[in-house]
Design a protein around this motif. Structure first.
Motif, PDB file in Angstrom:
ATOM      1  N   LYS A  65      -6.284   1.858   3.945  1.00  0.00           N
ATOM      2  CA  LYS A  65      -7.007   1.907   3.102  1.00  0.00           C
ATOM      3  C   LYS A  65      -7.381   2.851   1.793  1.00  0.00           C
ATOM      4  N   LYS A  66      -6.959   4.043   2.294  1.00  0.00           N
ATOM      5  CA  LYS A  66      -6.513   4.858   0.777  1.00  0.00           C
ATOM      6  C   LYS A  66      -5.768   4.699   0.051  1.00  0.00           C
TER       7      LYS A  66
ATOM      8  N   PRO B 143       0.942  -1.317   0.078  1.00  0.00           N
ATOM      9  CA  PRO B 143       0.096  -0.505  -0.203  1.00  0.00           C
ATOM     10  C   PRO B 143       0.898   1.884  -0.531  1.00  0.00           C
ATOM     11  N   VAL B 144       0.268   2.296  -0.880  1.00  0.00           N
ATOM     12  CA  VAL B 144       0.966   3.435  -1.094  1.00  0.00           C
ATOM     13  C   VAL B 144       1.142   4.126   0.699  1.00  0.00           C
ATOM     14  N   GLY B 145       1.838   4.374   1.013  1.00  0.00           N
ATOM     15  CA  GLY B 145       2.607   5.055   2.382  1.00  0.00           C
ATOM     16  C   GLY B 145       3.164   4.187   3.295  1.00  0.00           C
ATOM     17  N   PHE B 146       3.176   2.857   2.673  1.00  0.00           N
ATOM     18  CA  PHE B 146       3.216   1.648   4.081  1.00  0.00           C
ATOM     19  C   PHE B 146       4.209   0.951   3.103  1.00  0.00           C
TER      20      PHE B 146
ATOM     21  N   THR C 123       4.459  -2.719   5.498  1.00  0.00           N
ATOM     22  CA  THR C 123       2.961  -3.410   5.241  1.00  0.00           C
ATOM     23  C   THR C 123       3.016  -4.833   6.005  1.00  0.00           C
ATOM     24  N   ILE C 124       2.616  -5.688   6.410  1.00  0.00           N
ATOM     25  CA  ILE C 124       3.091  -7.121   6.010  1.00  0.00           C
ATOM     26  C   ILE C 124       1.457  -7.444   5.288  1.00  0.00           C
ATOM     27  N   ALA C 125       1.781  -8.858   4.655  1.00  0.00           N
ATOM     28  CA  ALA C 125       0.352  -9.555   3.616  1.00  0.00           C
ATOM     29  C   ALA C 125       0.353 -10.882   3.933  1.00  0.00           C
ATOM     30  N   PHE C 126      -1.127 -11.687   4.147  1.00  0.00           N
ATOM     31  CA  PHE C 126      -1.666 -12.014   4.270  1.00  0.00           C
ATOM     32  C   PHE C 126      -2.553 -12.865   3.749  1.00  0.00           C
TER      33      PHE C 126
END
Length: 149
Positions: free
Chosen positions: A141-142, A83-86, A101-104
């Motif tokens: 979210k953004k 995500p943009v910003g992270f 970020t981490i994503a699963f």
């Protein structure tokens, strides 16, 4: 060794802060049902640069379901979620911090535990709520909106 191959070895504070669940993110659709995207504030707290441990060193992040199944960060399409910003990652310079970020990619089992294993093999765990929650919720979210495919 840090995930980016750069200098590490310092003290790194990793603090998960926010979770968002989404069936689609960054132009991708979750193969297993839903993405869990979690913001993490990485802060080098000492006088030396630091970085998260690389999975190849038996470190890194895992999602643990209520029944004990462990999923590694980034499995399936989750590695594409930035995500943009992270989008931080890698080495954090001494006395600074950044977001990442981490994503699963989950089989709809929202809520659970995330675990981080550091370079020394110590494991740290955090409970994750079953609904989107946290101080960076709107910004995350953004940052996930739009089609980046």
């Amino acid at each position: 060794m840090p995930a980016d191959g750069g200098p590490g070895g310092g003290n790194l504070e990793v603090t998960p802060t926010t979770v968002v669940y989404a069936k689609t993110a960054m132009g991708n659709t979750a193969a297993n049902g839903v993405y869990a995207v979690i913001t993490v504030k990485d802060r080098a707290s000492g006088q030396t640069a630091a970085a998260e441990s690389a999975p190849i060193e038996n470190g890194g992040w895992q999602w643990i379901t209520a029944d004990g199944q462990a999923l590694d960060e980034g499995e399936n399409d989750a590695s594409s979620i930035t995500p943009v910003g992270f989008t931080g990652g890698g080495t954090v310079k001494a006395g600074t911090w950044h977001w990442r970020t981490i994503a699963f990619d989950l089989e709809a089992q929202q809520g659970g535990t995330i675990a981080y294993t550091d370079g020394d093999g110590s494991v740290f765990k955090w409970k994750v709520p079953a609904t989107g929650h946290g101080p960076e919720l709107a910004a995350l979210k953004k940052g996930m909106a739009g089609n980046y495919g």
